[in-house]
Design a protein around this motif. Structure first.
Motif, PDB file in Angstrom:
ATOM      1  N   THR A 218       0.933  -1.317   0.065  1.00  0.00           N
ATOM      2  CA  THR A 218      -0.395   0.022   0.219  1.00  0.00           C
ATOM      3  C   THR A 218       0.808   1.246   0.168  1.00  0.00           C
ATOM      4  O   THR A 218      -0.128   2.722  -0.244  1.00  0.00           O
TER       5      THR A 218
ATOM      6  N   CYS B 231      -8.584   4.040  -6.925  1.00  0.00           N
ATOM      7  CA  CYS B 231      -8.366   4.176  -6.068  1.00  0.00           C
ATOM      8  C   CYS B 231      -7.600   5.556  -5.240  1.00  0.00           C
ATOM      9  O   CYS B 231      -7.821   6.334  -6.050  1.00  0.00           O
TER      10      CYS B 231
ATOM     11  N   GLY C  24      -6.171   7.688  -1.879  1.00  0.00           N
ATOM     12  CA  GLY C  24      -4.674   7.503  -1.221  1.00  0.00           C
ATOM     13  C   GLY C  24      -3.744   9.256  -1.712  1.00  0.00           C
ATOM     14  O   GLY C  24      -4.561   9.759  -2.281  1.00  0.00           O
TER      15      GLY C  24
ATOM     16  N   THR D  25       0.976   6.790  -0.300  1.00  0.00           N
ATOM     17  CA  THR D  25       0.135   5.878  -0.006  1.00  0.00           C
ATOM     18  C   THR D  25      -1.368   5.476  -0.632  1.00  0.00           C
ATOM     19  O   THR D  25      -2.168   6.297  -0.300  1.00  0.00           O
ATOM     20  N   LYS D  26      -1.654   3.753  -1.060  1.00  0.00           N
ATOM     21  CA  LYS D  26      -2.837   4.271  -0.912  1.00  0.00           C
ATOM     22  C   LYS D  26      -3.771   3.242  -0.191  1.00  0.00           C
ATOM     23  O   LYS D  26      -3.404   2.760   0.113  1.00  0.00           O
TER      24      LYS D  26
ATOM     25  N   GLU E 288      -6.536   1.519   1.795  1.00  0.00           N
ATOM     26  CA  GLU E 288      -7.598  -0.178   1.477  1.00  0.00           C
ATOM     27  C   GLU E 288      -8.894   0.306   1.758  1.00  0.00           C
ATOM     28  O   GLU E 288      -9.960   1.216   1.668  1.00  0.00           O
TER      29      GLU E 288
END
Length: 180
Positions: free
Chosen positions: A127, A156, A158, A177-178, A180
């Motif tokens: 991530t 996504c 992020g 940072t992805k 979740e």
């Protein structure tokens, strides 16, 4: 700098700001090439800086913000013209981590003399990705725009944090940072 960067930039200006402003920036910017670009040609980077400065002055949008807007436009062009590059990846961290070892390799096949930035990966998890951007052109905002569109491409959300390691922007740390 490869001509595709110029032709796509002018397409963006015309699309987003209109033909009148596109004509105006071409008329009001001193360009050694005369502002005549082909996608396969090579042109001086100073011309892109001059075009960005003129557009910034006429639109009241900072050069960094214009570079991010342009990157988002350019991403669409890449996706349309080179779908095979995108098809290889299933998520954004994987794709972003492959910039240096796959994507830039493919770009050099199409544009052999392209002068591309370098990206060194400092750390990577499923991530997160931390990488260092280096380029004498300091177009880190263009890179950030491409990163934002990569997240969007994979549906996504992020965050992308940017830290200038050199004040002139020739070396920048990106922490992605992805969610979740």
């Amino acid at each position: 700098m490869k001509g595709i960067i110029f032709t796509e930039f002018l397409d963006l200006v015309e699309e987003k700001f209109g033909l009148a402003l596109a004509d105006s920036i071409m008329e009001n910017t001193d360009l050694a090439s005369g502002g005549i670009y082909t996608s396969v040609g090579t042109y001086n980077f100073s011309e892109m800086l001059a075009l960005l400065a003129t557009l910034s002055a006429k639109s009241n949008i900072s050069v960094d913000d214009l570079l991010e807007i342009y990157a988002e436009h350019f991403f669409g062009s890449l996706k349309k013209n080179y779908p095979e590059i995108f098809a290889k990846y299933e998520e954004p961290i994987e794709m972003l981590a492959s910039i240096e070892n796959h994507i830039h390799v493919e770009v050099r096949k199409i544009y052999p003399n392209a002068e591309l930035p370098s990206f060194t990966i400092e750390s990577r998890t499923e991530t997160t990705l931390v990488m260092i951007y280096k380029s004498s052109r300091a177009m880190y905002s263009f890179g950030r725009g491409l990163m934002n569109k990569t997240l969007q491409h994979f549906n996504c959300s992020g965050t992308i944090l940017m830290e200038k390691l050199k004040e002139d922007g020739t070396e920048v740390k990106f922490s992605i940072t992805k969610n979740e």
